[in-house]
Design a protein around this motif. Structure first.
Motif, short mmCIF file in Angstrom:
data_model
loop_
_atom_site.label_atom_id
_atom_site.label_comp_id
_atom_site.label_asym_id
_atom_site.label_seq_id
_atom_site.Cartn_x
_atom_site.Cartn_y
_atom_site.Cartn_z
N TYR A 100 -53.52 -35.77 4.14
CA TYR A 100 -53.34 -37.22 4.13
C TYR A 100 -52.04 -37.64 3.45
CZ TYR A 100 -54.19 -42.11 2.91
OH TYR A 100 -54.07 -43.46 2.76
N ASN A 101 -51.31 -38.50 4.13
CA ASN A 101 -50.08 -39.05 3.58
C ASN A 101 -50.20 -40.56 3.56
OD1 ASN A 101 -47.56 -40.33 3.50
ND2 ASN A 101 -46.53 -38.49 4.23
N PRO A 102 -50.25 -41.15 2.37
CA PRO A 102 -50.51 -42.60 2.28
C PRO A 102 -49.50 -43.43 3.06
CG PRO A 102 -50.54 -41.60 0.10
CD PRO A 102 -50.08 -40.54 1.05
N GLY A 103 -48.26 -42.94 3.15
CA GLY A 103 -47.25 -43.71 3.86
C GLY A 103 -47.53 -43.78 5.36
N PHE A 137 -55.66 -36.15 -2.52
CA PHE A 137 -56.63 -37.05 -1.91
C PHE A 137 -57.51 -36.33 -0.88
CE2 PHE A 137 -52.86 -39.91 -2.72
CZ PHE A 137 -53.36 -40.39 -3.91
#
Lengths: 297, 522
Positions: free
Chosen positions: A40-43, A263
């Motif tokens: 997962y990459n929040p961006g 995350f």
């Protein structure tokens, strides 16, 4: 009463806030589970993050912590379920035997007070009691023992966690049993007394059977929480010395996810917990039906 | 440009940390409306809008972590861990302020940045681009000294302990003579929320840690040490660390260290209750950190000294430039970014002029910027003021690099009474307790660092995480914390150390060591 197609409309209205809450906080966040299968990459968000399949789960079980953490969680949770059922039950029965109404109310108020304190406050009290100069050691010394550092002892950390949780909650949990007891037909006691039953017999043959459905109900409901060993409590009480017996899934996930920003891994661990919980609920529900003829729906 | 007033109001949305114990905000004021936000509104037309607040500590960390996880950052927030900054940067959530910062920084900020020889800029950057405003704290925050009750020493007619064996004797004497009552603690130690020693990730401000003890054994646990031949060693795994742990375990067994070390809620408790005779910490720990100790006993004469090794050398581990970062959301408008830069300039310039009866922590996006040698400079100059060599007016230089100097120079004579050659607690006036705390910290806490040359300054090869650390460090750190505490408390024998080193290496330590060695080649 207004009826709509034979149904009472206001009941549905009363249901609405609960449904909204459920959708907002329990159903919508379910989509977050996708994170467990991604890097997962929040961006980039949930939809565009890189897909890694079961990678996070594999890694989770490579970590040396995963199995002990699972075992700790299970032991602490089961211990809490059992004792949080037994102690309030016994306490309610004993309280029910008291004659003085005023004394009864007083005891009840005193024992359910801790329920309203948060674990942040309770932990300070507990650490104070079990500290080197605390109450517990004063007693130990009075009997000629050597002071111990209880909070640093992995061997008894689980017992302390379970014990203090019961201490905090038993007064509050007893309320439901006391409520059930008020529903018992007093004629039953009279009849049994006339048949020559003493106090113990009355408890055994009248009080306990009257409470059995409540016990089963609470037992089954609490099984849904079987892997919730209590984040707040453990987090506020533990330290590195008791990781080996005290680290539970929730504190582990917290350290992984929120402190180390992993995350996806944390979500995977959380999802794993949910799957096990689901299986356990299903099984226990079946068992309750089989042995106590009990169904919720 | 650096102090530009916007023609139209600019809204800046922030996430903010609040100290729940702070009671200095006047009635009617709030986190979004107080003397600092009004100052920003009046002078620069900046409107502060607080999107969320969280209490200091884990609450705030959690909130920051969640706002990064959700990709939903406020325009600005101050994060207190570099991994938060790098995570947000690597996820593409942060504004690249490289160019705007060059245009908008004030001369003062420029000077302070320069006082770190580029380390602050590097610290605030990700892949060569500046993505945050760094905080810059004084070097002294990383230099942990020994705080000892001089009044107890005097009563027992003991000299100031210099080496570890002196400390052992002194602690024993304090306990045997019950200097702090029946439950006297010789040496206070870390609580469950602090650390046995500072590490490369948290390299400063470790109140109650045993850092000077390790230093005196030439051990630097938690630091990445440059072996000088292109290889690195993780300080915790060294033979010297093992020896120090054995010594600490011995002290614990003898009852010289707080029996509740590692499990206590707060390291300050026994110190403030005046039960403890010795503890370790940086310059501000005596003064600010143990303030209640003075309130409870006005004669508690805490003095600070270095701890020397057996050859009489003073070894110290040094900290990184700073560990908090103002991050700006990529989604922020250019004006908002400028506003945040101006807010920072204004804080640095005007902090000394604010009415500090309202804690400066309420300043929106407050991130400390101080010259690396500010405390030593202040120590030296304040002493000159006291001795009449200079006057407070001499320091009235607007935009000076040492922004608090003038204000402090005006205060110092009210707080400190003569004679000035050997300051004791009896030289200090506690009427204005805030002023007392600052002056005590500066003049007593910083005296060792300002007056005694350090023989060996050790820096960590890196103060940041390498890629493999992002996944494996949590596990290794847990292993380390567990082992170290168990050895000190005697729950594991010292032999457990060798097993730890083996496990540490095989569970990712070797891999990470290689990555850190790569950093040397740059």
């Amino acid at each position: 009463m207004k009826r709509l197609g034979g149904v009472q409309k206001h009941y549905y209205l009363m249901l609405l806030p609960g449904m909204v809450w459920l959708v907002m906080f329990s159903i919508v966040p379910m989509f977050g589970i996708i994170m467990a299968f991604q890097n997962y990459n929040p961006g980039q968000g949930l939809l565009r993050s890189e897909w890694v399949g079961l990678e996070n789960f594999k890694y989770m079980f490579q970590l040396n912590d995963s199995i002990p953490v699972l075992i700790n969680t299970f032991i602490i949770a089961v211990g809490k379920i059992v004792f949080n059922l037994l102690v309030p039950l016994i306490f309610a029965i004993l309280l029910n035997e008291l004659r003085s109404m005023r004394y009864k109310k007083w005891v009840q108020t005193v024992v359910y007070l801790p329920h309203f304190l948060s674990w942040v406050i309770m932990a300070t009290i507990v650490i104070g009691i079990f500290g080197y100069y605390g109450v517990a050691n004063t007693v130990v010394k009075a009997f000629g023992g050597h002071p111990q550092l209880f909070m640093a002892d992995a061997g008894i950390f689980r017992q302390i966690v379970i014990g203090t949780d019961v201490w905090k909650e038993f007064g509050y949990n007893a309320i439901i049993f006391l409520a059930a007891l008020t529903g018992v037909n007093l004629n039953l006691y009279e009849a049994a007394a006339i048949d020559g039953a003493n106090r113990w017999r009355l408890i055994w043959h009248v009080t306990l059977p009257a409470l059995s459905t409540t016990v089963v109900l609470l037992g089954v409901l609490s099984l849904g929480n079987v892997l919730n060993a209590g984040f707040d409590q453990v987090y506020n009480l533990y330290n590195p010395l008791v990781y080996s017996t005290g680290d539970i899934l929730d504190t582990w996930v917290y350290r992984l996810g929120l402190q180390n920003l992993q995350f996806s891994l944390a979500t995977a661990a959380g999802l794993f917990k949910s799957v096990i919980s689901f299986v356990l609920i299903y099984v226990s529900y079946r068992l309750a039906y089989r042995f106590a003829d009990y169904t919720v729906f | 440009m650096a102090f530009y007033k916007f023609p139209k109001p600019v809204d800046v949305h922030i996430g903010m940390v609040v100290d729940p114990t702070d009671k200095t905000l006047p009635k009617g004021d709030s986190v979004g409306n107080n003397q600092y936000t009004r100052y920003l509104k009046d002078k620069y037309n900046i409107n502060i809008i607080v999107d969320w607040t969280a209490a200091t500590g884990n609450d705030f960390k959690q909130k920051v972590s969640l706002s990064i996880a959700s990709g939903n950052l406020p325009d600005g927030m101050v994060v207190d861990d570099r991994s938060f900054m790098t995570k947000a940067a690597s996820s593409g959530l942060l504004y690249d302020i490289t160019d705007l910062f060059q245009q908008y920084q004030s001369q003062q900020v420029k000077d302070i940045m320069a006082s770190t020889q580029g380390r602050a800029m590097e610290n605030a950057s990700y892949k060569g681009r500046m993505v945050s405003l760094p905080n810059i704290t004084v070097d002294t925050d990383g230099v942990h000294v020994m705080w000892v009750r001089k009044d107890w020493l005097d009563k027992l007619n003991l000299p100031v302990p210099k080496t570890l064996s002196d400390i052992e004797k002194t602690a024993k004497a304090f306990i045997d003579n019950k200097m702090g009552g029946a439950n006297t603690i010789g040496i206070a130690g870390p609580s469950k929320n602090t650390f046995p020693y500072a590490t490369f990730l948290v390299s400063s401000n470790n109140m109650g840690g045993f850092d000077p003890v390790f230093g005196a054994m030439d051990a630097y646990p938690g630091y990445w040490l440059d072996n000088g031949d292109g290889t690195v060693t993780y300080g915790t795994t060294t033979e010297n660390t093992k020896k120090t742990l054995a010594l600490l375990a011995d002290w614990y067994k003898k009852g010289l260290i707080d029996p509740e070390v590692g499990t206590r809620d707060n390291v300050g408790d026994p110190i403030n209750a005046n039960q403890a005779g010795i503890f370790f910490g940086p310059w501000w720990n005596g003064g600010y950190g143990n303030g209640d100790s003075f309130k409870n006993d006005k004669t508690a004469n805490w003095q600070a000294y270095p701890v020397y090794d057996d050859q009489g050398k003073w070894n110290v581990h040094m900290k990184t430039t700073g560990s908090t970062y103002t991050v700006i959301s990529k989604k922020a408008k250019e004006d908002v970014v400028k506003a945040i830069l101006i807010m920072n300039n204004a804080l640095v310039r005007d902090e000394a002029t604010f009415d500090l009866s309202v804690a400066v922590g309420w300043y929106p996006l407050r991130n400390v910027m101080a010259a690396a040698n500010e405390t030593e400079y202040e120590y030296t100059e304040l002493l000159k003021v006291l001795n009449g060599q200079t006057k407070p007016e001499d320091y009235n230089k607007p935009n000076s690099l040492y922004k608090l100097m003038y204000a402090d120079a005006k205060k110092v004579q009210n707080v400190i009474k003569p004679p000035y050659d050997n300051l004791n607690v009896s030289n200090f006036d506690m009427t204005n307790f805030g002023d007392f705390q600052r002056m005590y910290s500066l003049m007593i806490g910083d005296r060792p660092y300002s007056t005694i040359p350090i023989d060996k300054k050790v820096y960590s090869v890196t103060y940041n995480q390498t890629p493999t650390m992002e996944t494996k460090w949590a596990n290794l750190k847990k292993l380390e914390d567990e082992t170290v505490l168990k050895i000190i408390l005697g729950q594991s024998s010292i032999d457990a150390f060798d097993q730890f080193v083996k496990d540490w290496k095989s569970q990712g330590g070797d891999e990470i060591t290689k990555e850190v060695a790569e950093l040397l080649k740059k």
